[in-house]
Motif scaffolding. Structure first.
Motif, PDB file in Angstrom:
ATOM      1  N   GLY A   1     -27.899 -30.445 -26.985  1.00 12.11           N
ATOM      2  CA  GLY A   1     -28.875 -30.978 -27.426  1.00 12.11           C
ATOM      3  C   GLY A   1     -29.214 -31.981 -26.581  1.00 12.11           C
ATOM      4  O   GLY A   1     -30.389 -31.656 -25.639  1.00 12.11           O
ATOM      5  N   SER A   2     -28.679 -32.458 -25.117  1.00 12.62           N
ATOM      6  CA  SER A   2     -29.464 -33.212 -24.701  1.00 12.62           C
ATOM      7  C   SER A   2     -29.743 -32.529 -23.082  1.00 12.62           C
ATOM      8  O   SER A   2     -30.552 -32.930 -22.277  1.00 12.62           O
ATOM      9  N   LEU A   3     -28.896 -31.210 -22.917  1.00 15.58           N
ATOM     10  CA  LEU A   3     -29.372 -30.383 -21.679  1.00 15.58           C
ATOM     11  C   LEU A   3     -30.500 -30.182 -22.462  1.00 15.58           C
ATOM     12  O   LEU A   3     -31.776 -29.844 -21.711  1.00 15.58           O
ATOM     13  N   PHE A   4     -30.966 -29.287 -23.579  1.00 20.97           N
ATOM     14  CA  PHE A   4     -32.162 -29.240 -24.056  1.00 20.97           C
ATOM     15  C   PHE A   4     -33.112 -30.272 -24.252  1.00 20.97           C
ATOM     16  O   PHE A   4     -34.534 -29.550 -23.279  1.00 20.97           O
ATOM     17  N   TYR A   5     -32.687 -31.451 -24.114  1.00 17.23           N
ATOM     18  CA  TYR A   5     -33.832 -32.742 -24.042  1.00 17.23           C
ATOM     19  C   TYR A   5     -34.308 -32.145 -22.690  1.00 17.23           C
ATOM     20  O   TYR A   5     -35.683 -32.512 -22.624  1.00 17.23           O
ATOM     21  N   LEU A   6     -33.424 -32.477 -22.272  1.00 15.69           N
ATOM     22  CA  LEU A   6     -33.797 -33.782 -20.644  1.00 15.69           C
ATOM     23  C   LEU A   6     -34.758 -31.993 -20.365  1.00 15.69           C
ATOM     24  O   LEU A   6     -35.267 -32.258 -18.971  1.00 15.69           O
ATOM     25  N   ALA A   7     -33.534 -30.398 -20.446  1.00 20.10           N
ATOM     26  CA  ALA A   7     -34.829 -29.424 -19.771  1.00 20.10           C
ATOM     27  C   ALA A   7     -36.542 -29.770 -20.452  1.00 20.10           C
ATOM     28  O   ALA A   7     -37.784 -29.432 -18.566  1.00 20.10           O
TER      29      ALA A   7
ATOM     30  N   PHE B   1     -39.636 -27.698 -18.390  1.00 14.84           N
ATOM     31  CA  PHE B   1     -38.705 -26.447 -17.571  1.00 14.84           C
ATOM     32  C   PHE B   1     -39.558 -25.753 -18.805  1.00 14.84           C
ATOM     33  O   PHE B   1     -39.769 -25.954 -19.996  1.00 14.84           O
ATOM     34  N   LYS B   2     -40.311 -24.671 -18.359  1.00 15.62           N
ATOM     35  CA  LYS B   2     -41.216 -23.868 -19.030  1.00 15.62           C
ATOM     36  C   LYS B   2     -40.738 -22.437 -19.369  1.00 15.62           C
ATOM     37  O   LYS B   2     -40.707 -21.329 -20.926  1.00 15.62           O
ATOM     38  N   GLY B   3     -39.597 -21.886 -18.836  1.00 12.51           N
ATOM     39  CA  GLY B   3     -39.611 -20.942 -18.733  1.00 12.51           C
ATOM     40  C   GLY B   3     -38.782 -20.112 -17.080  1.00 12.51           C
ATOM     41  O   GLY B   3     -39.392 -20.496 -16.303  1.00 12.51           O
ATOM     42  N   LEU B   4     -38.028 -19.407 -17.650  1.00 12.88           N
ATOM     43  CA  LEU B   4     -38.097 -18.446 -15.992  1.00 12.88           C
ATOM     44  C   LEU B   4     -38.986 -16.957 -15.860  1.00 12.88           C
ATOM     45  O   LEU B   4     -39.837 -16.551 -17.019  1.00 12.88           O
ATOM     46  N   PRO B   5     -39.370 -16.595 -14.726  1.00 18.64           N
ATOM     47  CA  PRO B   5     -40.234 -15.884 -14.717  1.00 18.64           C
ATOM     48  C   PRO B   5     -39.229 -14.614 -15.004  1.00 18.64           C
ATOM     49  O   PRO B   5     -38.392 -13.684 -15.416  1.00 18.64           O
ATOM     50  N   GLY B   6     -40.355 -13.531 -16.056  1.00 12.31           N
ATOM     51  CA  GLY B   6     -39.777 -12.535 -16.580  1.00 12.31           C
ATOM     52  C   GLY B   6     -40.168 -13.210 -17.966  1.00 12.31           C
ATOM     53  O   GLY B   6     -39.496 -11.856 -19.152  1.00 12.31           O
ATOM     54  N   ASP B   7     -39.895 -13.881 -18.485  1.00 12.62           N
ATOM     55  CA  ASP B   7     -39.891 -14.500 -19.931  1.00 12.62           C
ATOM     56  C   ASP B   7     -41.450 -13.824 -20.246  1.00 12.62           C
ATOM     57  O   ASP B   7     -42.934 -13.935 -20.277  1.00 12.62           O
ATOM     58  N   ILE B   8     -41.462 -12.803 -21.535  1.00 16.83           N
ATOM     59  CA  ILE B   8     -43.106 -12.416 -21.823  1.00 16.83           C
ATOM     60  C   ILE B   8     -43.610 -13.358 -22.972  1.00 16.83           C
ATOM     61  O   ILE B   8     -43.249 -14.202 -23.644  1.00 16.83           O
ATOM     62  N   PHE B   9     -44.731 -13.384 -22.269  1.00 14.19           N
ATOM     63  CA  PHE B   9     -45.339 -14.937 -23.192  1.00 14.19           C
ATOM     64  C   PHE B   9     -46.564 -13.957 -23.629  1.00 14.19           C
ATOM     65  O   PHE B   9     -47.364 -13.404 -22.414  1.00 14.19           O
TER      66      PHE B   9
END
Length: 75
Positions: free
Chosen positions: A21-27, A32-40
């Motif tokens: 949870g802390s890692l997600f909160y800090l991201a 952090f919006k995701g990596l290249p290659g994620d589908i949006f």
């Protein structure tokens, strides 16, 4: 299985959830919006986001970590 063992398992599970949870909160805080290659896909009022590359990277990292843990526990 006694209460002491169950208590230890629950505490370990809680600590792992806290760390994740802390890692997600800090991201989220660092943007952090995701990596290249994620589908949006976004059109009018509809938006769809599928983090396929992020899922693959997280899966690889967790696989390596779990295999290292099992390797060192077998020794």
């Amino acid at each position: 299985m006694n209460f002491e063992t169950i208590g230890k398992i629950i505490l370990i599970f809680a600590i792992v959830l806290f760390v994740i949870g802390s890692l997600f909160y800090l991201a989220g805080r660092v943007g952090f919006k995701g990596l290249p290659g994620d589908i949006f896909y976004k059109k009018n009022e509809f938006s769809f986001y599928f983090p396929i590359v992020t899922c693959i990277v997280i899966s690889i990292i967790l696989t390596v970590i779990i295999n290292l843990i099992f390797f060192f526990l077998r020794r």
